[in-house]
Design an enzyme around this catalytic site. Structure first.
Site, PDB file in Angstrom:
ATOM      1  N   ASP A 231       0.839  -1.184   0.000  1.00 53.44           N
ATOM      2  CA  ASP A 231       0.000   0.000   0.000  1.00 53.44           C
ATOM      3  C   ASP A 231       0.885   1.250   0.000  1.00 53.44           C
ATOM      4  O   ASP A 231       1.489   1.550   1.006  1.00 53.44           O
ATOM      5  CB  ASP A 231      -0.965   0.007   1.180  1.00 53.44           C
TER       6      ASP A 231
ATOM      7  N   GLU B  77      12.823   1.388   6.772  1.00 53.79           N
ATOM      8  CA  GLU B  77      11.730   0.563   6.264  1.00 53.79           C
ATOM      9  C   GLU B  77      11.928   0.226   4.788  1.00 53.79           C
ATOM     10  O   GLU B  77      11.622  -0.875   4.347  1.00 53.79           O
ATOM     11  CB  GLU B  77      10.424   1.334   6.451  1.00 53.79           C
TER      12      GLU B  77
END
Length: 521
Positions: A290, A474
């Protein structure tokens, strides 16, 4: 009342709060840059009392200030920046210290949107203050490598407990994630931990019901599909009679954790059907990607999202893997009849994947578009999954490897798709879990040279960024490593659970192997 009853009562109160005028007013006020901050807020008294007080103050105070009200009745958990205390710290030592920083104890007294977990767990880091389902497999890779097997096992047990309480393994342990899951990696986690068990057969027996329950979650509604009804929830019946799956969400409203963002995007795009719009946004969140051009009608417009019209190659390969593992484990436990059932399911899914998702023209596996009845035009690293689950033939594996080498490989590792957009699961970003899948898939088909190159470039990117900043991120910009990864609904986060895990696992795998970066003579 049992602890489970108490926790589930709190979950219902939390979900009711998300539907309240107070919650929507605060989220739309712009008081928080990140809507997740208020969705994660801890109420200082019962939700019902807060809502009652809100109505009283709003009606009787002409100078009512929502900011002051929030400060009075909620505890907002601040983000924690995580970096090494010194540039001289070794990255392996830093990761070891991170496990303690990212570790959460078993939840006892909870309030707010958090779903209680009975055992300790690791969170990713940054704004992600809860456990995430598919992240946890990659985190577990590193925990096992670091000697924290007990913590990896406790995370597995947490997922099984969540599943027994709520009927699925949710996206994460927040109430607002209960309507969706994430890529099904439960069987991968069991497979990872199996070699460390004293009694492997008993371990399989203890986890079999959980794997089967997850499979049934994804296949729910299959029995309802006939010639004139080909879609239900996460299952789609194909023209050849086989079944494939898609991502879904059982709620078609704005996400509480991104409430303002969803509302503003809806107002900007003005789609014809608000229900489908929110459903597709949420389904993309279940994918873990996403957001990405994979899910968009227009590569550069999130407003064109149509996730539920796409049958994803990665999801279907993971379900194929699940079917193969269920067949194997039932055989080990002596249930030959059930084993054969799952073998048949796996064979049917393999046939469907090969028939609908292999693109001979591209020499690559692609998602399938239900509406156009053809392959998606978006090449992504999801195309490696048939190699990861060993579904491809040798020729297909060679063609996929060539595409990876020629089109996806960049100085810092692998781009996620070939399209540079404002979405985070597109170029120029690279992600730890996809590097893991690619390397394992390549090694499965003896593409050792390319696997080593991918591993080295990714490990070097993580190492060099750590040496420069003291952080593990991340995601990374793999085209220009000195630039920060961009895109998505939030700033790039540090910590970071799955990057730590994949880094350690890949370093160990290649250190302890005979794979060489040079062709053998």
């Amino acid at each position: 009342m049992t602890n489970n009853d108490l926790f589930d009562k709190q979950a219902q109160e939390s979900l009711h709060f998300f539907d309240s005028d107070l919650f929507k007013t605060v989220q739309m006020s712009g008081l928080f840059d990140d809507s997740k901050d208020f969705a994660d807020a801890i109420p200082l008294i019962a939700y019902s009392d807060i809502l009652q007080q809100y109505q009283i103050e709003k009606q009787n105070n002409s100078a009512f200030d929502v900011n002051n009200f929030v400060e009075q009745y909620f505890d907002i958990v601040a983000h924690q920046e995580i970096r090494a205390v010194s540039r001289k710290v070794c990255i392996n030592d830093h990761i070891e210290s991170l496990w303690e920083l990212l570790k959460k104890p078993a939840d006892v007294d909870i309030s707010g949107s958090l779903l209680a977990l009975k055992n300790p767990y690791i969170v990713p880091g940054g704004r992600f203050r809860e456990v995430y389902y598919w992240d946890s497999f990659f985190t577990a890779l590193g925990l096992v490598e670091s000697g924290h097997l007990d913590l990896a096992e406790s995370m597995l047990n947490n997922f099984l407990d969540l599943q027994s309480r709520y009927g699925c393994i949710p996206n994460g342990n927040r109430t607002y994630y209960l309507s969706r899951s994430q890529p099904p990696i439960l069987c991968l986690l069991v497979e990872l931990l199996l070699p460390f068990q004293k009694d492997e057969k008993e371990f399989i027996k203890n986890n079999m019901a959980g794997i089967e329950a997850e499979y049934n979650f994804w296949m729910k509604g299959k029995e309802l599909l006939f010639e004139d009804k080909t879609e239900h929830s996460r299952v789609v019946k194909m023209p050849d009679g086989n079944f494939l799956n898609r991502y879904w969400d059982d709620n078609a409203v704005p996400r509480p954790e991104s409430y303002r963002e969803d509302i503003l995007l809806y107002q900007e795009s003005k789609p014809e059907d608000s229900t489908l719009f929110y459903l597709n946004i949420r389904a993309a969140c279940e994918s873990g990607w996403d957001f990405s051009s994979r899910w968009l009608g227009d590569d550069h417009s999130l407003a064109s999202i149509r996730t539920t019209r796409i049958l994803p190659i990665d999801l279907n390969c993971l379900l194929y893997k699940q079917e193969k593992i269920l067949a194997q484990y039932h055989d080990i436990l002596g249930d030959k009849e059930t084993s054969l059932v799952y073998e048949r399911y796996a064979a049917m899914r393999k046939s469907a994947i090969q028939g609908y998702m292999w693109s001979e023209g591209n020499g690559f596996y692609m998602d399938y578009d239900v509406d156009t009845k053809s392959n998606s035009s978006v090449k992504s690293l999801a195309g490696i999954f048939p190699l990861f689950v060993e579904l491809a033939d040798v020729k297909q594996a060679e063609q996929v490897s060539q595409v990876i080498n020629k089109e996806f490989l960049k100085p810092g590792g692998l781009i996620t798709t070939l399209i540079d957009t404002s979405q985070q699961w597109d170029s120029p970003n690279g992600w730890a879990p996809l590097h893991w899948f690619v390397v394992q898939g390549l090694l499965n088909y003896q593409q050792n040279t390319l696997a080593t190159t991918v591993q080295q470039r990714w490990v070097d990117t993580v190492t060099e960024h750590f040496q420069q900043t003291g952080k593990i991120m991340e995601k990374y910009n793999v085209c220009q490593q000195r630039k920060e990864a961009k895109g998505g609904e939030y700033d790039v986060q540090d910590g970071f659970g799955w990057t730590n895990g994949v880094y350690l696992a890949l370093r160990s795998q290649f250190k302890n192997s005979n794979y060489s970066p040079f062709p053998r003579v």
